[in-house]
Write a protein that holds these residues in place. Structure first.
Motif, short mmCIF file in Angstrom:
data_model
loop_
_atom_site.label_atom_id
_atom_site.label_comp_id
_atom_site.label_asym_id
_atom_site.label_seq_id
_atom_site.Cartn_x
_atom_site.Cartn_y
_atom_site.Cartn_z
N LEU A 1 -5.55 -13.65 -19.24
CA LEU A 1 -5.27 -12.23 -19.04
C LEU A 1 -4.62 -12.07 -17.67
O LEU A 1 -5.24 -12.40 -16.65
CB LEU A 1 -6.57 -11.42 -19.09
N ALA A 2 -3.39 -11.60 -17.65
CA ALA A 2 -2.69 -11.46 -16.38
C ALA A 2 -1.99 -10.13 -16.34
O ALA A 2 -1.47 -9.65 -17.36
CB ALA A 2 -1.69 -12.60 -16.19
N THR A 3 -1.95 -9.53 -15.16
CA THR A 3 -1.27 -8.25 -15.02
C THR A 3 -0.86 -8.05 -13.57
O THR A 3 -1.28 -8.79 -12.67
CB THR A 3 -2.16 -7.08 -15.49
N GLU A 4 -0.01 -7.06 -13.37
CA GLU A 4 0.46 -6.70 -12.03
C GLU A 4 0.02 -5.26 -11.81
O GLU A 4 0.60 -4.34 -12.39
CB GLU A 4 1.98 -6.82 -12.00
N ILE A 5 -0.99 -5.10 -11.00
CA ILE A 5 -1.66 -3.80 -10.93
C ILE A 5 -0.86 -2.77 -10.13
O ILE A 5 -0.46 -3.04 -8.99
CB ILE A 5 -3.05 -3.96 -10.27
N SER A 6 -0.61 -1.62 -10.73
CA SER A 6 -0.18 -0.43 -10.01
C SER A 6 -1.28 0.59 -10.18
O SER A 6 -1.68 0.88 -11.30
CB SER A 6 1.11 0.15 -10.61
N ALA A 7 -1.73 1.14 -9.06
CA ALA A 7 -2.81 2.11 -9.13
C ALA A 7 -2.55 3.25 -8.16
O ALA A 7 -1.94 3.06 -7.10
CB ALA A 7 -4.15 1.44 -8.79
N ARG B 1 0.86 -1.18 0.00
CA ARG B 1 0.00 0.00 0.00
C ARG B 1 0.89 1.23 0.00
O ARG B 1 1.85 1.30 0.77
CB ARG B 1 -0.88 -0.04 1.25
N VAL B 2 0.58 2.18 -0.84
CA VAL B 2 1.43 3.37 -0.94
C VAL B 2 0.57 4.63 -0.85
O VAL B 2 -0.65 4.60 -1.04
CB VAL B 2 2.21 3.39 -2.27
N VAL C 1 -2.91 11.26 -2.51
CA VAL C 1 -2.97 10.21 -3.51
C VAL C 1 -2.63 8.90 -2.81
O VAL C 1 -1.55 8.76 -2.23
CB VAL C 1 -1.97 10.48 -4.66
N SER C 2 -3.55 7.96 -2.82
CA SER C 2 -3.27 6.63 -2.26
C SER C 2 -3.18 5.63 -3.40
O SER C 2 -3.56 5.93 -4.53
CB SER C 2 -4.36 6.22 -1.28
N GLY C 3 -2.68 4.45 -3.09
CA GLY C 3 -2.57 3.47 -4.16
C GLY C 3 -2.01 2.16 -3.71
O GLY C 3 -1.84 1.90 -2.51
N LEU C 4 -1.76 1.31 -4.67
CA LEU C 4 -1.18 0.01 -4.37
C LEU C 4 -0.24 -0.40 -5.50
O LEU C 4 -0.33 0.09 -6.62
CB LEU C 4 -2.27 -1.05 -4.16
N GLN C 5 0.68 -1.28 -5.16
CA GLN C 5 1.70 -1.78 -6.07
C GLN C 5 1.72 -3.30 -6.02
O GLN C 5 1.48 -3.87 -4.95
CB GLN C 5 3.09 -1.33 -5.60
N ASP C 6 2.07 -3.93 -7.14
CA ASP C 6 2.42 -5.34 -7.13
C ASP C 6 1.28 -6.26 -6.73
O ASP C 6 1.49 -7.26 -6.03
CB ASP C 6 3.61 -5.58 -6.17
N LEU C 7 0.09 -5.92 -7.16
CA LEU C 7 -1.04 -6.81 -6.95
C LEU C 7 -1.22 -7.61 -8.23
O LEU C 7 -1.74 -7.11 -9.23
CB LEU C 7 -2.29 -5.98 -6.63
N THR C 8 -0.76 -8.86 -8.21
CA THR C 8 -0.75 -9.67 -9.43
C THR C 8 -2.04 -10.46 -9.54
O THR C 8 -2.44 -11.15 -8.60
CB THR C 8 0.46 -10.63 -9.41
#
Lengths: 273, 273, 273, 273
Positions: free
Chosen positions: A143-149, A94-95, A108-115
Motif C-alpha cells: 500500500l503506497a500513497t503520496e499524502i496531501s492533507a 508544509r503549506v 487551514v494548514s497542511g502538507l504535500q508530497d509525503l510519500t
C-alpha cells in the motif's frame, strides 16, 4: 506564496476603472517590507499579518486569502566550526492557507508530497464484481500513497487563545503517519479515515492551547504496486518483484469532520498550489 | 532505470531486418527476472549484472549502458511494534551509469537535486566590467545551488578488487558537502573546484578498497539571491530580505581530473535522466 | 480521463467492508469496453455514456463526475497518397467535466493553455497607491495571458434537445479570442469580463440548438512583460525589448453569470486536471 | 536562451580571482542591448551575433555556445481591423545551437516535441527471442513518437555563402515529416534512418544556398500503443482500442552522416534544454 484579494470589484470589470485595484507589484512589495519589519515566526503567522493588512487598509477589499509554502532546511554537519551551511530537507512541503474577512479567521494548514509505503498488512477483497471486472482479490499487497492533507483549526477570532502553529503542525503530521503505520488496511479509504479521525481526535493540545482541528481533508493517490508475473521465465514471484505503476490510478479523497463542525475546505484545494 | 544497447545495427536501419534487435519489452522482462533471481545489493551492482548479461548473451550487442536511480526511504517511527511502514526521504536522488563493452567497465556514480545554501562567507568581486555591466560587487552574499555531480571510479576490470559502492557513494557525498560548507567562496567556480578536488583527493578508501575516483563533473546552477531594495518603503535591508530568483541564472560546470586521468564523463550526462 | 464516483460509502471508511466499492481497475476496463462498443462522437458524449452507466448500474453510487481531455491532431501533408499520418496540433487542450446524479446533468466544457498576446491597445493606470507602491503607470503595454476557461451549459435533462458539443465548443473558443482581440484593455480584469460576457451573450446557437451557456469561469495569469531599462547602455527602449517575467505574477479569476443563473463551477476546477 | 562561455578559466577555479569572469548578469544585459541595437532576423543569426561578440571582446574567452528556442505565434483572426493579437501556435519548439571559436562556426538547428502518429503501415517482427521474451510479433501496429532532431549545417566560415536559416529549417522539417508519413515501417529504427537520410539528401537548397546538412541526430521515444485485450468482456478488438502507454518505453537514437562528414553533435544534446 500567493495572495488572493476579493471585494467590491464591479467597476474594474465593467468600466475598466482601476480605482479599487491593488496591483500585484504592490502586494509583492508589501511581502518584502513586512518580512523586514515584522520577521517570520511561522508561515501561518506571517500570512495572518499580511491578510489583516490588506483587508483593513483598503476599503474595497473584503476578504484576503494568503497561501504559503514552507520548505525545510537542515544544517550541514561539518567537522569544523562552520554553522552557516544548510542542505534542503525535501521530505514534504508544509503549506497553509489563511483566510480573513475583517472579522473571522479561517486557518487551514497542511502538507504535500509525503510519500509513504506499507510493505504488508494491506489487503483488497470483497469489492463489487461486474461484467468489466478483471482485478483479482489480494490478501497481501503493498500500500503506497503520496499524502496531501489540509486541516482546519477551530480557532477563528482574535482574542481567543491561538494555537502554537509549529507544534500543531507536528502533532497533525505525527498522527497521520502513526495512523498509516498502525492500521491494518482493507482499503485505502479505510486508511484515509483512520488518518483523518486520528488527527481530529488527538488535536487537543495541552493546557487549552487552542489547536483543535475541526475538519481535515485528505487526497491519496493509490500508487499501485502490481506483482509481476514471472512464470514465463520459470520463476515464482513470492511477493518480491513489483511494478510501481503510475497510470491509471485510483485517487481516494474525503473530508473527516468533528461532529457538528461545518465542511469548509474546498474539495479542490489540495491540488491548488 | 534505462538501458542503452549498441552494436552491429546496420541492417535494422537499412533493410528493416530486426534479426539483431532485442525489444524494449524483453529488456524490461530481464530486469524483473534478474531482480528475482539475483536480488539487489546496490544500484551499481544490479546495473553491472544487467550490462554483462546483454553484452555477453547477444552476439551483435557490443556495448551496454545501464542508468539507475535510487530513492531513499526511512522507517516511520511508531510507538508500537510495526516495522513495515516507510516514508520517502527526498533529500536527493542517487544515480549511476554502468558502461560495459565486454572487457572494460566504466562506473559513474552521482547525485541529483542536492540543494545547499551558505548564508555567508561568500563574495563576488573583481570580475570583468564592460559596456553592459550593471551588476554591483558584493562582499557578503548568499550562495545557493542545486548540486548535480557524477564521478567516475578508476576500477574497470573484473578481477581487480571492486569498490564497496555504498560506502564510496557516502564518502563522495560527504566530501562534496564538507567542501561546500568549508570553503570561503570568491565565486561558485572556486567552490566547484573545491568540491571536485575534495572528492578526488579523499576517495582512496581504507585498505585498498579500490574506490578511487579519477574524474568528477559538477553542474551547479547559481540560485541567485538578490537583496531586495527596501529604501522606497523607508527601510534598510541589512542582509535580511532576499529575492530567490530563478531566471536568468548562471550555470557553472566543470570537470576535475586526477593528474593523468582521461576525461570520459560527457558534459551533458548531468542533465540526462 | 478521470472518473469520480461518490455515494453511500460509509462502510468502506468505517469497517473496511468493500461491498460498495467499484475498483479503479474496473472503471478502467469499462472505459476500454465502451470505446469499442459505442465509439466516441465527442468527449462530452463519451463522458455522458460512462457517467450514466456508473450511476445506474451500481445501487450505492449516487453521483459520477467524468473529466476528459481531448488533444487535436492534424493530417501530415504529403505529396503521395498516404493518409494515415498525423501530427499533434498543440495549440490548446479541450477539456470537459460531465456530472450526473441519476436525474440532472451538469456539462462543463472548457479549454486550457491557450496562450495569447496583444502587442498594444493595453494600459494600466489609476490603481490604488499606498506606501508600498513602486509600479509606474503605463498607457501602452503588452498584455499576455494563458487562458483557462470553463463554461457550463444550461442543458441538464434527458429529453431536452442537447447541444452539438463540437460546434458549441468552437463557438465559445471563437468568442473568447474575439473578445481578447477586440477589447481595448484597461486591465486584465476588464478583458476577462469582456471574454466571459461575449461567451454568455453569443452562445445561443441557431435553431434552438440548446447550447446556451449560463456560466463561465476564467482564470488568467498576467504574464507580465516588463520594458527593459536600456539607459545604462546608452540606448532608448521604445517599446521594443521586454522581459517576459514569470514570477511573481497576478492571477485574475472571475465567474460571469447569465442573469438569474446559479454559480456552480467551483473556483478551483480550472487548476484541477 | 542559454549562453555557455569557456576559455582560460584556471585562476577563477584555483585562486578565486574573478579577473576573467564575465558575470551572468552582464551576459543577460548584452542580450537585451543587442535585441535593441540589431533586432532579430532569425534565431540562428541572433545567436551568431552574440557568440561573435563574446569571443572577440573578451581576451580570455575562447569559445561561445549560444542555445536558442523559438516559439511560433499566429495572428488571431478577427472580423474587425485589429492586427495586434496573437495566439501561441504550439506544435513544436524550434531550437538552435550556435558554436564559435573565433574562426569556425558550428550551427546546429533542430526541433523538439513534434508528436506524430501513423495509424497503420507499421509492423514489428523477426526480432531476437530469448528466455525473457514475451512480446508477440505484430504485422499491423500504431507507430507514434515525439521527434527530437538536431542537424548540423556544413557552413562554417564567414565569407562562405550562409544558408537562409528559416528556409533551411522549413526544408528539414518537411523532409522529416514526409519520411515519417511515406515509410512503411518495419521498426522505428528504420523510420529514423529514413528521416535522417531524407534530410541529408534533400538539404541542397536552390542556387547554392549553402544550407547543406552534413549530420543529423534523432531521438525518438517509441510511444507504444498496446492493443487492449477485450475478450474478458466478450468483445473483439479489431485494432480499434489501444492503451497509449508511457512507461517503459524504447528510445531509438542515432546519427545519420553524409559520407565523409565527421560526427559532431553530442549524443545528449537532444535532451539538453
Amino acid at each position: 506564496m500567493s495572495i488572493a484579494l476579493s471585494g467590491d470589484m464591479d467597476e474594474v470589470h465593467y468600466s475598466g476603472s482601476n480605482a479599487g485595484v491593488l496591483p500585484t507589484d504592490t502586494a509583492k512589495n508589501t511581502v518584502y517590507a513586512f518580512a523586514k519589519e515584522h520577521g517570520i515566526d511561522s508561515a501561518e503567522q506571517f500570512g495572518m499579518r499580511l491578510a489583516r493588512h490588506f483587508v483593513t487598509s483598503q476599503p474595497g477589499l473584503r476578504r484576503a486569502r494568503v497561501q504559503v509554502e514552507e520548505h525545510a532546511w537542515e544544517r550541514v554537519e561539518t567537522t569544523g566550526p562552520t554553522c552557516h551551511s544548510f542542505v534542503r530537507s525535501g521530505r514534504e512541503t508544509r503549506v497553509g492557507r489563511i483566510g480573513y474577512d475583517g472579522e473571522r479567521w479561517e486557518i487551514v494548514s497542511g502538507l504535500q508530497d509525503l510519500t509513504v509505503l506499507n510493505s504488508t498488512d494491506s489487503e483488497f477483497r470483497g469489492y463489487v464484481k461486474d461484467a468489466y471486472t478483471t482485478l483479482e482479490e489480494t490478501s497481501d499487497r503493498i500500500l503506497a500513497t503520496e499524502i496531501s492533507a489540509r486541516w482546519r483549526y477551530r480557532w477563528s477570532r482574535d482574542g481567543e487563545p491561538a494555537p502554537d502553529w509549529d507544534r500543531a503542525y507536528e502533532r497533525a503530521r505525527t498522527n497521520i503517519l502513526r495512523a498509516f503505520a498502525g492500521t491494518y488496511s482493507r482499503s485505502l479509504q479505510q486508511t484515509l479515515y483512520a488518518m483523518g479521525s486520528h488527527v481530529i481526535e488527538r488535536s487537543g493540545g495541552e493546557g487549552g492551547e487552542g489547536g483543535e482541528v475541526d475538519e481535515i481533508r485528505l487526497s491519496l493517490p493509490n500508487k499501485h504496486h502490481f506483482l509481476v508475473d514471472l512464470t514465463p521465465f520459470g520463476l515464482t514471484n513470492d511477493h518480491e518483484v513489483y511494478l510501481a505503476a503510475d497510470r491509471p490510478y485510483g485517487l481516494i479523497e474525503a473530508t473527516v469532520l468533528r461532529a457538528g463542525a461545518p465542511a469548509r475546505i474546498p474539495a479542490d484545494l489540495l491540488r491548488d498550489r
